[in-house]
Design a protein around this motif. Sequence first.
Motif, PDB file in Angstrom:
ATOM      1  N   ASP A 184      -1.758  -3.274   2.846  1.00 16.21           N
ATOM      2  CA  ASP A 184      -1.481  -3.499   4.257  1.00 16.21           C
ATOM      3  C   ASP A 184      -0.442  -2.473   4.692  1.00 16.21           C
ATOM      4  O   ASP A 184       0.750  -2.584   4.367  1.00 16.21           O
ATOM      5  CB  ASP A 184      -0.949  -4.923   4.468  1.00 16.21           C
ATOM      6  CG  ASP A 184      -0.716  -5.239   5.944  1.00 16.21           C
ATOM      7  OD1 ASP A 184      -0.860  -4.333   6.785  1.00 16.21           O
ATOM      8  OD2 ASP A 184      -0.380  -6.404   6.245  1.00 16.21           O
ATOM      9  N   ARG A 185      -0.895  -1.475   5.415  1.00 16.70           N
ATOM     10  CA  ARG A 185       0.011  -0.398   5.814  1.00 16.70           C
ATOM     11  C   ARG A 185       1.018  -0.825   6.864  1.00 16.70           C
ATOM     12  O   ARG A 185       1.965  -0.089   7.161  1.00 16.70           O
ATOM     13  CB  ARG A 185      -0.811   0.801   6.307  1.00 16.70           C
ATOM     14  CG  ARG A 185      -1.498   1.546   5.165  1.00 16.70           C
ATOM     15  CD  ARG A 185      -2.469   2.594   5.666  1.00 16.70           C
ATOM     16  NE  ARG A 185      -2.945   3.456   4.594  1.00 16.70           N
ATOM     17  CZ  ARG A 185      -3.873   3.114   3.712  1.00 16.70           C
ATOM     18  NH1 ARG A 185      -4.437   1.904   3.791  1.00 16.70           N
ATOM     19  NH2 ARG A 185      -4.244   3.951   2.760  1.00 16.70           N
ATOM     20  N   ALA A 186       0.841  -2.007   7.433  1.00 13.91           N
ATOM     21  CA  ALA A 186       1.801  -2.501   8.426  1.00 13.91           C
ATOM     22  C   ALA A 186       3.016  -3.141   7.759  1.00 13.91           C
ATOM     23  O   ALA A 186       4.031  -3.374   8.415  1.00 13.91           O
ATOM     24  CB  ALA A 186       1.134  -3.508   9.356  1.00 13.91           C
ATOM     25  N   ARG A 187       2.905  -3.445   6.465  1.00 18.37           N
ATOM     26  CA  ARG A 187       4.020  -4.081   5.768  1.00 18.37           C
ATOM     27  C   ARG A 187       5.095  -3.067   5.425  1.00 18.37           C
ATOM     28  O   ARG A 187       4.846  -1.869   5.323  1.00 18.37           O
ATOM     29  CB  ARG A 187       3.520  -4.756   4.482  1.00 18.37           C
ATOM     30  CG  ARG A 187       2.887  -6.103   4.743  1.00 18.37           C
ATOM     31  CD  ARG A 187       2.094  -6.636   3.594  1.00 18.37           C
ATOM     32  NE  ARG A 187       2.692  -6.402   2.298  1.00 18.37           N
ATOM     33  CZ  ARG A 187       2.049  -6.632   1.149  1.00 18.37           C
ATOM     34  NH1 ARG A 187       0.802  -7.066   1.167  1.00 18.37           N
ATOM     35  NH2 ARG A 187       2.635  -6.405   0.002  1.00 18.37           N
ATOM     36  N   SER A 188       6.316  -3.571   5.225  1.00 20.36           N
ATOM     37  CA  SER A 188       7.446  -2.687   4.929  1.00 20.36           C
ATOM     38  C   SER A 188       7.423  -2.195   3.487  1.00 20.36           C
ATOM     39  O   SER A 188       8.014  -1.166   3.181  1.00 20.36           O
ATOM     40  CB  SER A 188       8.768  -3.414   5.199  1.00 20.36           C
ATOM     41  OG  SER A 188       8.872  -4.579   4.396  1.00 20.36           O
ATOM     42  N   GLN A 199       2.756  -2.367  -3.464  1.00 18.38           N
ATOM     43  CA  GLN A 199       1.644  -3.282  -3.204  1.00 18.38           C
ATOM     44  C   GLN A 199       0.561  -3.160  -4.272  1.00 18.38           C
ATOM     45  O   GLN A 199      -0.016  -4.165  -4.697  1.00 18.38           O
ATOM     46  CB  GLN A 199       1.060  -3.005  -1.820  1.00 18.38           C
ATOM     47  CG  GLN A 199       2.020  -3.268  -0.672  1.00 18.38           C
ATOM     48  CD  GLN A 199       1.367  -3.068   0.684  1.00 18.38           C
ATOM     49  OE1 GLN A 199       0.226  -3.495   0.890  1.00 18.38           O
ATOM     50  NE2 GLN A 199       2.066  -2.424   1.615  1.00 18.38           N
ATOM     51  N   THR A 247       6.756 -10.964  -1.241  1.00 18.64           N
ATOM     52  CA  THR A 247       5.312 -10.970  -0.962  1.00 18.64           C
ATOM     53  C   THR A 247       4.675 -12.268  -1.448  1.00 18.64           C
ATOM     54  O   THR A 247       3.870 -12.886  -0.733  1.00 18.64           O
ATOM     55  CB  THR A 247       4.638  -9.766  -1.627  1.00 18.64           C
ATOM     56  OG1 THR A 247       5.183  -8.561  -1.076  1.00 18.64           O
ATOM     57  CG2 THR A 247       3.140  -9.781  -1.387  1.00 18.64           C
TER      58      THR A 247
END
Length: 456
Positions: A10-14, A20, A371
């Motif tokens: 998920d590229r939106a996560r920090s 990941q 996570t």
Amino acid sequence: MLDELPITLDRARSEPLSVQVAASLRNAASNGLLRGGDRLPSSRSLADRLGVSRTVIAAAYDQLHAEGWISGKRGSGTYLTTAPPTTPARTIVHNGVGIGPALLDLEPGAPCTDAIDRPAWRRAWRAAADASPLVRKDRAGEAEFRTAIIEHLLRHRGLGAGTETMLLATAGTSSAVSELAAALLRPGDSVAMEDPGYQRAAGAFRAAGVHVHPVPVDAAGLRVDLLPPHIKAVYCTPGHQFPLGPRLPAARRVELVDHARRADLLIIEDDYDGELRYDAAPLPLLAAMAPDVVVHLGTTSKILSPSLGVGWLVAAPEITDAIVAYRQRTGTSPSPAGQQVFVALAAHGDLARHLRRLRRELPPRRAFVVTELRRRGLDVLGDDAGSHVVVPLPSADAEERAVAAAQAQGVGLDPLMRHHLGPERHHFGVALGYTALSWPDLAVAVPIAAACLARP
């Protein structure tokens, strides 16, 4: 070779993509989707499949290799090692007899000894053993140790040495609190403490006959506006409040210092987890802002190991003189051996290298824990600093059920109930540390903890 790996990005996560990828593979191994001996794709092949750079996969594989999850065979690829069981299988042994399951303990407050370079650790202890035997101990601490701590505080905490303060060696934070209570306070005096807060510090005050007044903590830390009158001191953990995790913001630090000066009280600043920041540089220490009213406490127990048994105290000369006089009367002083080990680590650059390793090691652990918890729909507090996070829960019953359920599966959680200093409870939940366990044990324990915490 496995054709389909259970990896979600998920590229939106920090969290970095490499973190990941590593977390997905750990979860798959822990849940039995991957098994020992399974061959993983090459970094180039997996990068093409996921649409990321090869550097991302290489970093994930390097991390998993360091943790013992995978191994490489020259010319034949990368393989998953034997995955840990989905529930802990270890037992406590007493007198040769197994007496029950050993907990995978997620209680906070323990150091990450996996980050310690063992050859450097052994060299430092040998150097300490080679030192000439002492005739008399310096009650203030060994001069070389105090010099090394001054340099450490200047480089890593922004606290410079000045004529307005002196530095003493201590036997750790709790011991320093005991000495402050004995040397500066009288039985019947009162101090304020964060609630929930550090029970050992409260115990040290109470053992000296000092009354402890609990002061509530909110999302920004200690409620300065609720400090009671007639107290002699206030003890706080502004860098990463223990156990809830907020850091005291700049405006409230100024408010606390102003209040201390007006009320003529002492601030005892416990720099708990102060070296460990993830989102930004640390805020200025209270001791740097107001050396006239602040006693700064630090310890090697969280950044290295409690086996050293040493820490430090920075305060105005009249305070350090009172503590040295107390030590002269009682014949007490911190361990010279632990101080000499620290000096040896600092002298050869091993301490600085260790702190860099620690700051590389902890962010992936934190990302994995956060996570796992958030994918179960749990809230997470205090994750921008330190070595633990807090999962709030709606009630005392939910807290007790989660702790009991995790313990039944071999995982130890730390309930907030045991950190409240008074009869009134303001917070429910658990504090969850991620430094003491090895990576394989952490990968087993955290999913179990998350499942237990997420149950209605």
